[in-house]
Design an enzyme around this catalytic site. Structure first.
Site, PDB file in Angstrom:
ATOM      1  N   VAL A  11      73.274 -54.348 -83.457  1.00 43.35           N
ATOM      2  CA  VAL A  11      73.830 -55.290 -82.753  1.00 43.35           C
ATOM      3  C   VAL A  11      73.086 -56.243 -82.065  1.00 43.35           C
ATOM      4  CG1 VAL A  11      75.267 -55.788 -80.645  1.00 43.35           C
ATOM      5  CG2 VAL A  11      75.982 -53.889 -82.327  1.00 43.35           C
ATOM      6  N   GLU A 151      81.172 -56.404 -78.719  1.00 36.26           N
ATOM      7  CA  GLU A 151      80.776 -57.057 -80.164  1.00 36.26           C
ATOM      8  C   GLU A 151      81.741 -56.494 -81.057  1.00 36.26           C
ATOM      9  OE1 GLU A 151      78.966 -59.667 -80.902  1.00 36.26           O
ATOM     10  OE2 GLU A 151      80.056 -59.246 -82.887  1.00 36.26           O
ATOM     11  N   PHE A 152      82.365 -57.084 -82.043  1.00 35.41           N
ATOM     12  CA  PHE A 152      83.202 -56.727 -82.976  1.00 35.41           C
ATOM     13  C   PHE A 152      82.726 -56.828 -84.307  1.00 35.41           C
ATOM     14  CE2 PHE A 152      85.795 -58.096 -79.285  1.00 35.41           C
ATOM     15  CZ  PHE A 152      86.692 -56.895 -79.286  1.00 35.41           C
ATOM     16  N   CYS A 263      80.722 -46.431 -85.212  1.00 32.02           N
ATOM     17  CA  CYS A 263      81.567 -46.926 -84.342  1.00 32.02           C
ATOM     18  C   CYS A 263      82.807 -46.012 -84.224  1.00 32.02           C
ATOM     19  CB  CYS A 263      81.789 -48.278 -84.501  1.00 32.02           C
ATOM     20  SG  CYS A 263      80.415 -49.291 -83.960  1.00 32.02           S
TER      21      CYS A 263
END
Ligand SMILES: NC(=O)c1ccc[n+]([C@@H]2O[C@H](COP(=O)([O-])OP(=O)(O)OC[C@H]3O[C@@H](n4cnc5c(N)ncnc54)[C@H](O)[C@@H]3O)[C@@H](O)[C@H]2O)c1
Length: 437
Positions: A11, A151-152, A263
């Site tokens: 990320v 954050e996606f 995730c």
């Protein structure tokens, strides 16, 4: 704008490079010496399509640099993004926030003036408030704001996701903080990407809610696949039939061996704990976690059953090890329990993955053989198991597979192959939730 990105993992590195591409001056702070040295020499420690180019271009343009000197990185910054890991804490399923809190304290001590400290890591509700306390305690004199900007991005299409997001969520409470983030994300205003401003707690929860919902969709279609097998349906037709309903949507309705990755498993588990602690248990998400864990654990049994009840002394070719294609990430990959069980039951596993073998070596039993290409993993196999749907595996011709194998069993845990074509080539096809051979 001047930005410091704390953490140069998936990320941090992608976000840092993309912010630099947007025009900001970005310093990525990374404490892992080996990673930092690699990044400074222009070597990207992770596999993410397009990232090497983006990093090289922005480094050459002087907008992106890498450092472990926090004070130098924070000099004159408008915003500090915290993008360190939040793995599952051993023993209780909560997110481990020790890296986040340590980073917040280090940042507070090293800042020389006002900045917005933004959590990009996925963190439980309440973390933003705790960061404020930690920073105030470390530096009572410092003026700062704390914001949440979850954050996606998806590994494998991270740059495109960052540059053209479905939305950006910003949880902030002062106009000053909102303005800094608005300016950093200005290029996205120009392409009319929706920017959702919320409070800090809402932004924190939105990320978990999003991942839990997607994990639930995957788990739902996996259960429908099992049901199809019992009643003689085809899960692809079920998925298409329901997915064409605009209220449901077609994405994330692909049956498989259970979700993995860095995730979904940790975020669903963390949401369960957050909700329990808050006195509002999420029974649906609790079921998703339990159903998915059980699914991953039983997938090896499918292979064993397809091999007639035993894999002892059988050669099993495995195509794909990573939790999904276009990444080298092996975290929580279904391949881990599946391959471990096959080896435990006496199989000789020969595997190939285009990017994940280096990471896999550290996680899989030492007896696994790693092949140079897909056909080497197929050669002489009594059974072939497709675990990750890399494009190059889709292209393997049925006759070529059949000719190279010793046995006839094909277990396709991603349903990429055409069952009829495989049957015509003489293979016994076992997919997920669709009519068998
Ligand atoms: N990987 C994804 O696809 C993804 C997507 C969305 C959100 N997230 C979330 O983003 C966060 C980061 O995930 P990741 O996959 O990038 O993790 P990662 O483990 O790949 O990277 C974290 C990096 O931070 C570094 N680090 C830790 N403490 C530091 C410190 N004090 N100073 C400087 N560097 C430090 C580590 O050395 C490591 O390189 C997690 O909360 C994750 O849930 C991940």
């Amino acid at each position: 704008m001047r930005i410091a990105m704390i953490g140069g993992g998936y990320v941090g590195l992608v976000s840092g490079a993309c912010f630099a591409e947007f025009g900001s001056e970005v310093t990525v702070v990374e404490t892992d010496r080996a990673k930092l040295d690699a990044l400074r020499q222009g070597h990207i420690p992770i596999y993410e399509p397009g990232l090497d180019r983006l990093v090289a271009d922005n480094t050459a343009a002087g907008r992106l640099r890498f450092d472990d000197d926090l004070a130098a990185a924070l000099d004159g910054v408008d915003a500090v993004f915290i993008a360190v890991g939040t793995p599952t804490r051993r023993g209780d399923g909560h997110a481990d926030l020790s890296y986040v809190y340590a980073a917040a304290e280090q940042v507070a001590r090293a800042l020389s003036g006002y900045a917005v400290v933004v959590t990009k890591s996925t963190v439980p509700v309440g973390t933003g408030r705790r960061i404020v306390e930690i920073m105030r305690h470390a530096r009572p004199d410092l003026a700062f704001d704390v914001a949440s900007n979850p954050e996606f991005l998806r590994e494998g299409s991270a740059i495109e996701d960052f540059m053209r997001p479905d939305r950006v969520v910003i949880g902030a409470e002062s106009e000053r903080a909102r303005e800094v983030l608005r300016r950093i994300y200005r290029p996205l205003y120009l392409i009319e990407a929706p920017i959702v401003f919320t409070g800090i707690e809402t932004a924190e929860l939105a990320k978990y809610a999003s991942n839990a919902f997607l994990a639930m969709k995957v788990t739902f279609i996996n259960e429908m696949a099992d049901l199809c097998e019992k009643v003689g349906g085809d899960v692809h037709d079920v998925a298409r039939s329901i997915g064409l309903d605009g209220r449901i949507g077609r994405k994330f309705l692909h049956p498989g061996p259970g979700f993995g990755g860095s995730c979904f498993p940790k975020d669903t588990l963390a949401l369960v704990r957050i909700a329990q602690d808050a006195g509002a248990p999420t029974r649906l998400v609790e079921s998703v976690v339990a159903v998915n864990d059980a699914r991953k654990a039983t997938m090896a049994m499918r292979v064993i059953a397809a091999c007639g009840g035993s894999v002892r002394n059988k050669v099993i070719g495995v195509l794909g090890l990573t939790f999904k294609p276009e990444t080298d990430d092996m975290r929580e990959a279904p391949a881990l329990p599946i391959v471990a069980r096959l080896v435990e039951d006496g199989a000789q596993v020969q595997a190939f993955d285009p990017q994940g073998m280096e990471q896999a070596r550290a996680l899989l039993p030492p007896s696994v053989t790693y092949c140079r290409d897909a056909m080497e993993a197929v050669a002489g196999a009594d059974a072939l198991v497709l675990l990750t749907e890399w494009n190059e595996f889709r292209a393997l011709a049925p006759a070529r597979l059949a000719a190279a194998m010793r046995g006839r069993v094909l277990v396709d845990l991603r349903n990429v192959y055409d069952p009829t074509a495989m049957r015509e080539a003489g293979l016994t096809y076992h997919g997920i939730g669709r009519p068998h051979s």
